[in-house]
Design an enzyme around this catalytic site. Structure first.
Site, PDB file in Angstrom:
ATOM      1  N   CYS A 167     -37.302 -78.769  33.431  1.00  0.00           N
ATOM      2  CA  CYS A 167     -37.826 -78.942  35.052  1.00  0.00           C
ATOM      3  C   CYS A 167     -39.021 -79.768  34.720  1.00  0.00           C
ATOM      4  O   CYS A 167     -39.556 -80.490  35.933  1.00  0.00           O
ATOM      5  CB  CYS A 167     -37.903 -77.683  35.574  1.00  0.00           C
ATOM      6  SG  CYS A 167     -39.001 -76.339  34.607  1.00  0.00           S
ATOM      7  N   LYS A 203     -30.205 -61.450  35.072  1.00  0.00           N
ATOM      8  CA  LYS A 203     -28.953 -62.247  34.802  1.00  0.00           C
ATOM      9  C   LYS A 203     -29.307 -63.499  34.372  1.00  0.00           C
ATOM     10  O   LYS A 203     -29.600 -64.229  35.133  1.00  0.00           O
ATOM     11  CB  LYS A 203     -28.265 -62.157  36.189  1.00  0.00           C
ATOM     12  CG  LYS A 203     -26.625 -62.727  36.070  1.00  0.00           C
ATOM     13  CD  LYS A 203     -26.272 -63.624  37.309  1.00  0.00           C
ATOM     14  CE  LYS A 203     -26.797 -64.921  37.510  1.00  0.00           C
ATOM     15  NZ  LYS A 203     -26.404 -65.744  36.408  1.00  0.00           N
ATOM     16  N   GLU A 238     -33.705 -85.025  41.251  1.00  0.00           N
ATOM     17  CA  GLU A 238     -34.076 -84.626  39.989  1.00  0.00           C
ATOM     18  C   GLU A 238     -32.949 -85.034  38.733  1.00  0.00           C
ATOM     19  O   GLU A 238     -31.814 -85.021  38.990  1.00  0.00           O
ATOM     20  CB  GLU A 238     -34.139 -83.075  39.709  1.00  0.00           C
ATOM     21  CG  GLU A 238     -34.716 -82.661  38.256  1.00  0.00           C
ATOM     22  CD  GLU A 238     -34.886 -81.006  38.368  1.00  0.00           C
ATOM     23  OE1 GLU A 238     -34.257 -80.299  39.194  1.00  0.00           O
ATOM     24  OE2 GLU A 238     -35.592 -80.542  37.611  1.00  0.00           O
ATOM     25  N   GLU A 267     -38.974 -70.772  40.636  1.00  0.00           N
ATOM     26  CA  GLU A 267     -39.610 -72.023  39.840  1.00  0.00           C
ATOM     27  C   GLU A 267     -38.425 -72.883  39.647  1.00  0.00           C
ATOM     28  O   GLU A 267     -37.303 -72.578  39.277  1.00  0.00           O
ATOM     29  CB  GLU A 267     -39.762 -71.476  38.355  1.00  0.00           C
ATOM     30  CG  GLU A 267     -40.515 -72.143  37.579  1.00  0.00           C
ATOM     31  CD  GLU A 267     -39.623 -73.228  36.754  1.00  0.00           C
ATOM     32  OE1 GLU A 267     -39.958 -74.352  37.429  1.00  0.00           O
ATOM     33  OE2 GLU A 267     -39.379 -72.966  35.644  1.00  0.00           O
ATOM     34  N   LEU A 268     -38.543 -73.943  40.478  1.00  0.00           N
ATOM     35  CA  LEU A 268     -37.408 -74.816  40.720  1.00  0.00           C
ATOM     36  C   LEU A 268     -37.412 -76.203  40.234  1.00  0.00           C
ATOM     37  O   LEU A 268     -38.093 -76.247  39.174  1.00  0.00           O
ATOM     38  CB  LEU A 268     -37.241 -74.964  42.516  1.00  0.00           C
ATOM     39  CG  LEU A 268     -37.202 -73.535  43.089  1.00  0.00           C
ATOM     40  CD1 LEU A 268     -37.034 -73.721  44.911  1.00  0.00           C
ATOM     41  CD2 LEU A 268     -36.041 -72.461  42.558  1.00  0.00           C
ATOM     42  N   GLY A 286     -34.278 -72.296  38.598  1.00  0.00           N
ATOM     43  CA  GLY A 286     -32.983 -73.038  38.627  1.00  0.00           C
ATOM     44  C   GLY A 286     -33.092 -74.092  39.665  1.00  0.00           C
ATOM     45  O   GLY A 286     -34.227 -74.748  40.031  1.00  0.00           O
ATOM     46  N   SER A 287     -32.005 -74.695  40.217  1.00  0.00           N
ATOM     47  CA  SER A 287     -32.178 -75.737  41.108  1.00  0.00           C
ATOM     48  C   SER A 287     -32.579 -75.470  42.685  1.00  0.00           C
ATOM     49  O   SER A 287     -32.760 -74.312  42.970  1.00  0.00           O
ATOM     50  CB  SER A 287     -30.730 -76.177  41.166  1.00  0.00           C
ATOM     51  OG  SER A 287     -29.904 -75.342  42.018  1.00  0.00           O
ATOM     52  N   TRP A 345     -29.918 -71.858  32.153  1.00  0.00           N
ATOM     53  CA  TRP A 345     -29.228 -72.533  30.847  1.00  0.00           C
ATOM     54  C   TRP A 345     -30.035 -73.352  29.983  1.00  0.00           C
ATOM     55  O   TRP A 345     -29.890 -73.362  28.727  1.00  0.00           O
ATOM     56  CB  TRP A 345     -27.800 -73.161  30.888  1.00  0.00           C
ATOM     57  CG  TRP A 345     -27.835 -74.023  32.047  1.00  0.00           C
ATOM     58  CD1 TRP A 345     -27.417 -73.988  33.554  1.00  0.00           C
ATOM     59  CD2 TRP A 345     -28.035 -75.417  31.892  1.00  0.00           C
ATOM     60  NE1 TRP A 345     -27.468 -75.018  34.176  1.00  0.00           N
ATOM     61  CE2 TRP A 345     -27.988 -75.994  33.151  1.00  0.00           C
ATOM     62  CE3 TRP A 345     -28.709 -76.098  31.052  1.00  0.00           C
ATOM     63  CZ2 TRP A 345     -28.141 -77.261  33.463  1.00  0.00           C
ATOM     64  CZ3 TRP A 345     -29.020 -77.531  31.110  1.00  0.00           C
ATOM     65  CH2 TRP A 345     -28.739 -78.167  32.385  1.00  0.00           C
ATOM     66  N   ASN A 346     -31.093 -73.904  30.605  1.00  0.00           N
ATOM     67  CA  ASN A 346     -31.951 -75.224  29.771  1.00  0.00           C
ATOM     68  C   ASN A 346     -32.675 -74.451  28.807  1.00  0.00           C
ATOM     69  O   ASN A 346     -33.037 -75.001  27.824  1.00  0.00           O
ATOM     70  CB  ASN A 346     -32.536 -76.055  30.617  1.00  0.00           C
ATOM     71  CG  ASN A 346     -33.413 -75.458  31.655  1.00  0.00           C
ATOM     72  OD1 ASN A 346     -33.277 -74.224  32.074  1.00  0.00           O
ATOM     73  ND2 ASN A 346     -34.475 -75.993  32.197  1.00  0.00           N
TER      74      ASN A 346
HETATM   75  P1  NAD Z   1     -26.959 -74.550  39.881  1.00  0.00           P
HETATM   76  O1  NAD Z   1     -27.780 -74.727  40.841  1.00  0.00           O
HETATM   77  O2  NAD Z   1     -25.496 -74.394  39.991  1.00  0.00           O
HETATM   78  O3  NAD Z   1     -27.348 -73.451  38.791  1.00  0.00           O
HETATM   79  C1  NAD Z   1     -28.361 -73.247  38.321  1.00  0.00           C
HETATM   80  C2  NAD Z   1     -28.844 -71.738  37.856  1.00  0.00           C
HETATM   81  O4  NAD Z   1     -28.667 -70.802  39.029  1.00  0.00           O
HETATM   82  C3  NAD Z   1     -27.750 -71.299  36.912  1.00  0.00           C
HETATM   83  O5  NAD Z   1     -28.099 -70.606  35.688  1.00  0.00           O
HETATM   84  C4  NAD Z   1     -26.758 -70.588  37.566  1.00  0.00           C
HETATM   85  O6  NAD Z   1     -26.081 -69.410  37.040  1.00  0.00           O
HETATM   86  C5  NAD Z   1     -27.645 -69.898  38.839  1.00  0.00           C
HETATM   87  N1  NAD Z   1     -26.962 -69.836  39.900  1.00  0.00           N
HETATM   88  C6  NAD Z   1     -26.146 -70.475  40.653  1.00  0.00           C
HETATM   89  N2  NAD Z   1     -25.819 -70.000  41.894  1.00  0.00           N
HETATM   90  C7  NAD Z   1     -26.378 -68.852  42.081  1.00  0.00           C
HETATM   91  C8  NAD Z   1     -26.279 -67.615  42.871  1.00  0.00           C
HETATM   92  N3  NAD Z   1     -25.909 -67.910  44.146  1.00  0.00           N
HETATM   93  N4  NAD Z   1     -27.054 -66.663  42.955  1.00  0.00           N
HETATM   94  C9  NAD Z   1     -27.781 -66.592  41.761  1.00  0.00           C
HETATM   95  N5  NAD Z   1     -27.964 -67.426  40.467  1.00  0.00           N
HETATM   96  C10 NAD Z   1     -26.982 -68.543  40.804  1.00  0.00           C
HETATM   97  O7  NAD Z   1     -27.179 -75.725  38.965  1.00  0.00           O
HETATM   98  P2  NAD Z   1     -26.702 -76.204  37.475  1.00  0.00           P
HETATM   99  O8  NAD Z   1     -25.524 -77.158  37.664  1.00  0.00           O
HETATM  100  O9  NAD Z   1     -26.565 -75.269  36.532  1.00  0.00           O
HETATM  101  O10 NAD Z   1     -27.914 -77.336  37.370  1.00  0.00           O
HETATM  102  C11 NAD Z   1     -28.181 -78.311  38.074  1.00  0.00           C
HETATM  103  C12 NAD Z   1     -29.685 -78.459  38.585  1.00  0.00           C
HETATM  104  O11 NAD Z   1     -30.452 -77.267  38.638  1.00  0.00           O
HETATM  105  C13 NAD Z   1     -30.272 -79.531  37.657  1.00  0.00           C
HETATM  106  O12 NAD Z   1     -30.035 -80.614  38.018  1.00  0.00           O
HETATM  107  C14 NAD Z   1     -31.591 -79.031  37.890  1.00  0.00           C
HETATM  108  O13 NAD Z   1     -31.965 -79.769  39.037  1.00  0.00           O
HETATM  109  C15 NAD Z   1     -31.626 -77.733  38.027  1.00  0.00           C
HETATM  110  N6  NAD Z   1     -32.129 -76.787  37.057  1.00  0.00           N
HETATM  111  C16 NAD Z   1     -33.444 -76.479  37.246  1.00  0.00           C
HETATM  112  C17 NAD Z   1     -33.870 -75.677  36.198  1.00  0.00           C
HETATM  113  C18 NAD Z   1     -35.455 -75.455  36.284  1.00  0.00           C
HETATM  114  O14 NAD Z   1     -35.821 -75.035  35.129  1.00  0.00           O
HETATM  115  N7  NAD Z   1     -36.145 -75.407  37.237  1.00  0.00           N
HETATM  116  C19 NAD Z   1     -33.042 -74.915  35.368  1.00  0.00           C
HETATM  117  C20 NAD Z   1     -31.510 -75.330  35.422  1.00  0.00           C
HETATM  118  C21 NAD Z   1     -31.281 -76.184  36.473  1.00  0.00           C
END
Ligand code: NAD
Length: 475
Positions: free
Chosen positions: A281, A172, A378, A247-248, A225-226, A148-149
């Protein structure tokens, strides 16, 4: 400004669905739309469509692929205002930054489109009558998950890499920011992309990822994502022997050397930290400042952040928009209380600004102890964690002391120090004397737990191709 309908694109057709997942404007906390939740048969249809799309796109001449991608890019540029406003509404970032992100997404797509013309193989010399041709073939249908960022540039990375290499993709995007990706997908469809090459789905992330990764048609998984979710998806992929691009998260160290232009460094650091309210990130996070210039740096930071305007991202004057979701507010409050309880000095910000809206000011913590969570988890929000260091040795040691290794930054005029940092700092991307960690034409990605694989640059297409040898004996 009307928020777009959130439909899914499957096999070249837009499919609605029950309004299942509410989408919020973080500046007002009001619901602005709904995303559908895909059901199992429709998701199976998306996989079948991606497989058909792949067989068409794989055999489409690279020049034609490039033309279609560039047409889509032109449409995205032409719709910059609409896409940017949608992004600000659903994600919160200031409209000026949202416009810049649309431009960046278009630049990424255009660069990838052109690089797709140069996915060359090679010929290995052999005996007369024997030839060895090394082909780089598109890997196949890709399952992609974007966060989402960066609702435009993260999907652009994945769509650009996949399509330029000749792959089809099921994307997705985050259900929290679906509108931007919908508008981008419209551009591809209107540009003449064959059905099934780009498919867009929404729903329960766990259900979608488990289903897609298990399907034999899907050959690559790319996720931004995370770290915990990345590990989960990598494990699912590994059980199917599928490669991943991950890309975490990151925990960007910034090393400020005593020979640096401190005023300029402080100004650039504040601007970079304020970008997207720190939900980046590659955000600079740990500011490791050589002791003789520590006080000057902190003073300059406080001076540069004072005039920043926190407010609704739709306002042209806003520098820092709301945080994208309530989870980030809670996280910021916890980072601040943990650090101050352990002895950090709170020099600016530190508490949520009264609602409605998820506003948190740019916050400066100084002399942050190494055991504070802000120094090794993070932050992903508008907090600067500053710490004086005795020398470069200590700075490098602290910089490398987390599980993350994504972006790192340094300010110095010393060629010797720059050389040393390039060799010793553990990171995928090091920026010296500026704060831009990646460009469309340069490879971007992490080491250690920050992930693997690269997006952007020539390397950005590598993950989307497989190497195949065709050896022919005509003797
Ligand atoms: P989160 O881990 O719940 O979600 C991150 C992303 O992953 C979301 O887009 C979500 O839809 C997707 N996701 C979650 N579970 C999934 C699954 N089982 N299968 C596929 N996709 C899935 O975290 P959050 O609360 O949205 O963000 C928290 C942390 O995530 C942040 O503190 C940051 O560290 C990290 N983050 C990193 C980036 C990056 O650019 N690397 C981007 C967003 C979030």
């Amino acid at each position: 400004m009307t928020y777009p309908n959130i439909d899914m694109l499957i096999d070249g057709r837009w499919i609605g669905g029950a309004a299942a997942i509410p989408v919020f404007d973080p500046a007002t906390e009001s619901i602005i739309g709904h995303a559908p939740a895909i059901d199992a048969p429709t998701l199976a249809g998306a996989v079948a469509a991606a497989a058909r799309g792949f067989s068409v796109w794989r055999d489409t001449p690279p020049a034609e692929r490039c033309r279609i991608m560039l047409r889509a890019t032109d449409l995205i540029r032409a719709r910059r205002e609409e896409i940017a406003a949608t992004m600000t509404l659903e994600q919160g970032k200031p409209i000026v930054q949202a416009r810049a992100e649309v431009d960046r997404a278009a630049d990424i797509l255009a660069w990838d489109a052109n690089e797709g013309l140069r996915v060359y193989g090679r010929i290995i010399p052999a005996a007369p009558g024997l030839s060895h041709s090394v082909l780089r073939r598109p890997i196949g249908p890709v399952a992609a998950f974007s966060p989402w960022n960066f609702p435009a540039s993260s999907p652009a990375r994945k769509i650009g890499g996949a399509l330029a290499a000749g792959c089809s993709i099921i994307l997705k995007p985050s259900e929290e920011t679906p509108g931007t990706a919908v508008l981008m997908a419209h551009a591809f469809q209107e540009a003449g992309l064959p059905p099934g090459v780009l498919n867009l789905v929404f729903g329960d992330p766990a259900h979608i990822s488990e289903t897609l990764i298990a399907r034999p048609e899907v050959r690559l998984v790319t996720f931004t994502g995370s770290i915990p979710v990345g590990k989960h998806l990598a494990a699912l992929a590994s059980a199917q022997m599928k490669p991943t691009i991950m890309e975490l998260g990151g925990h960007g160290p910034v090393i400020i050397c005593k020979d640096a232009d401190i005023e300029r460094a402080a100004r650039l650091c504040v601007t970079a930290k304020a970008r997207n309210a720190g939900q980046v990130c590659v955000a600079p996070t740990r500011f490791l400042v050589e002791a003789p210039v520590h006080a000057t740096f902190v003073d300059a930071v406080l001076r540069h952040l004072a005039p920043l305007v926190t407010g609704n991202g739709m306002d042209e004057a806003t520098d820092i928009g709301p945080l994208a979701n309530a989870r980030r507010i809670t996280a910021m409050e916890e980072f601040v209380s943990d650090a101050t309880e352990r002895g950090a000095e709170l020099r600016a910000g530190g508490a949520r600004i009264g609602g409605p809206g998820l506003f948190f000011p740019l916050t400066v913590l100084d002399r942050v102890p190494l055991n504070a969570r802000a120094m090794h988890e993070e932050i992903f929000g508008p907090i600067m964690a500053i710490r004086p260091v005795a020398d470069i040795d200590e700075a490098i040691k602290i910089a490398n002391a987390t599980d993350y290794a994504l972006a790192a930054y340094a300010f110095t005029g010393s060629a010797r120090i720059i050389d040393r940092l390039g060799r010793e700092l553990e990171c995928g991307n090091l920026a010296v004397n500026h704060m831009t960690a990646s460009f469309p034409e340069t490879p971007f990605g992490g080491e250690a737990q920050s992930g693997h694989g690269r997006e952007g640059g020539t390397e950005g297409l590598d993950g989307y191709t497989v190497t195949r040898l065709v050896s022919v004996d005509t003797r």
